[in-house]
Write an enzyme that holds these catalytic residues in place. Structure first.
Site, mmCIF file in Angstrom:
data_model
loop_
_atom_site.group_PDB
_atom_site.id
_atom_site.type_symbol
_atom_site.label_atom_id
_atom_site.label_comp_id
_atom_site.label_asym_id
_atom_site.label_seq_id
_atom_site.Cartn_x
_atom_site.Cartn_y
_atom_site.Cartn_z
ATOM 1 C CB SER A 247 -45.139 25.921 -37.792
ATOM 2 O OG SER A 247 -44.749 27.232 -37.821
ATOM 3 C CE LYS B 13 -42.010 28.468 -38.138
ATOM 4 N NZ LYS B 13 -42.745 29.003 -36.901
ATOM 5 C CE1 TYR C 233 -40.805 30.723 -41.150
ATOM 6 C CE2 TYR C 233 -42.255 32.636 -41.827
ATOM 7 C CZ TYR C 233 -41.885 31.382 -40.811
ATOM 8 O OH TYR C 233 -42.807 31.119 -39.910
ATOM 9 C CE1 TYR D 223 -46.607 27.496 -33.575
ATOM 10 C CE2 TYR D 223 -48.451 26.177 -32.881
ATOM 11 C CZ TYR D 223 -47.548 26.565 -34.033
ATOM 12 O OH TYR D 223 -48.060 26.240 -35.318
ATOM 13 C CB VAL E 232 -51.236 28.413 -38.038
ATOM 14 C CG1 VAL E 232 -50.592 28.763 -36.937
ATOM 15 C CG2 VAL E 232 -50.354 28.986 -39.243
HETATM 16 N N1 GLU Z 1 -46.336 30.878 -41.750
HETATM 17 C C1 GLU Z 1 -46.690 31.031 -40.447
HETATM 18 C C2 GLU Z 1 -46.137 32.369 -39.841
HETATM 19 O O1 GLU Z 1 -45.108 32.411 -40.002
HETATM 20 C C3 GLU Z 1 -46.409 29.791 -39.515
HETATM 21 C C4 GLU Z 1 -46.801 29.565 -38.331
HETATM 22 C C5 GLU Z 1 -47.483 28.525 -37.586
HETATM 23 O O2 GLU Z 1 -47.676 27.316 -38.545
HETATM 24 O O3 GLU Z 1 -46.939 28.186 -36.541
HETATM 25 O O4 GLU Z 1 -46.819 32.936 -39.016
#
Ligand code: GLU
Length: 304
Positions: free
Chosen positions: A64, A67, A189, A240, A258
């Site tokens: 993530s 992002k 993505y 999060y 993650v």
């Molecule tokens: N590719 C992971 C997902 O979409 C990213 C989640 C993350 O790192 O928060 O579940």
């Protein structure tokens, strides 16, 4: 002048002794193949001095954290129009939660949770001639490093198990907030999330967020105003449903993934990336959080 190197060495000693290193994210099966005992940290200050400890040059899956790059690229391309399709409020929910998306009729709470990042991915897929290649070139450019790449195995692994993200993309489509087809957007993505980078490389790319939008080589990628907004989003939405806890314990804007990476920054002072694959129950790196809490406590440097 703060002795960052001694602080990082002391942090590494503390993390070496940690008994509970958290749990590796195995919902993306390929992520489970990482050695739980890895730990790295790299700090880059405004004057471009580098400090590091542990496995700071070893690449891992940034997930993530990507992002922030897609958001930066999309903001650079369409500016304020982005906010017609995604909001800027913290969600207080896990990264992949969907109930709010239904309640709020397909406008994701912010660009750093999965549905918001999927909308940003859709925007880039619409605007770029060769989305995956162009995005990779953007990241390589801000890093000043042409070796950064996607990990095809991780992207494929997430594609096989990414049911929640398929659900999010389909919901967005049903609310007319996805222009391209679900498969194409998620392929992009899953690839952005599969980027592998080291703590040192992550810190290099985040330099622009401490230096008013200018990267290490002095090229300008973002305006001052855009940096202000992205840093604000990282502070309120970067962790999060633990963004409050991170602000409380660490006191810096940042973003986690993650794969166990966390990048955080203090504008005009330093950016820092920490990595330890084991996560806490909110999905943030357990020792990464501890390391950054120690860093801001020992140095007395935070935005507060
Ligand atoms: N590719 C992971 C997902 O979409 C990213 C989640 C993350 O790192 O928060 O579940």
């Amino acid at each position: 002048m703060v002795d960052f190197q001694s602080v990082l060495d002391a942090i590494k000693e503390t993390t070496d002794k940690a008994k509970d290193r958290g749990q590796i994210a195995d919902y993306i099966p390929e992520l489970a193949n990482v050695d739980m005992h890895k730990f790295g940290i790299h700090l880059l200050d405004l004057e471009q001095h580098n400090f590091s400890a542990g496995n700071s040059n070893e690449r891992f899956s940034i997930q993530s954290i990507s992002k922030v790059y897609t958001l930066s690229m999309a903001m650079g391309l369409i500016g304020e129009k982005l906010w017609e399709r995604v909001d800027v409020e913290p969600s207080g929910d896990p990264f992949n939660h969907l109930s709010l998306l239904e309640l709020e009729k397909g406008i994701p709470r912010n660009p750093l949770i999965n549905p918001g990042a999927i909308v940003v991915a859709d925007i880039l897929v619409s605007l770029l001639d060769h989305p995956k290649e162009d995005f990779l070139a953007f990241v390589r450019n801000i890093a000043g490093d042409n070796m950064i790449d996607y990990d095809e195995k991780i992207a494929a692994s997430e594609k096989l198990t990414g049911f929640h993200n398929y659900a999010a993309a389909n919901l967005l489509k049903s609310y007319n907030n996805l222009e391209n087809d679900v498969e194409t957007v998620l392929d992009f993505y899953f690839h952005q999330c599969s980027l592998t980078m080291s703590c040192a490389e992550l810190a290099n790319t985040f330099y622009m967020f401490i230096n008013n939008g200018k990267c290490r080589k002095n090229n300008t990628f973002l305006t001052k105003g855009q940096v202000k907004r992205i840093n604000a989003l990282m502070l309120t939405c970067g962790f999060y449903d633990e963004a409050g806890e991170f602000a409380f314990e660490v006191g810096l804007p940042g973003k986690s993934g993650v794969g166990g990476g966390i990048v955080a920054l203090l504008p005009n002072k330093f950016c820092v990336a920490a990595w330890s694959p084991g996560l806490n129950d909110k999905g943030n790196s357990k020792l990464g959080m501890l390391a950054l809490e120690k860093l801001t406590t020992e140095t007395e440097l935070s935005i507060f």
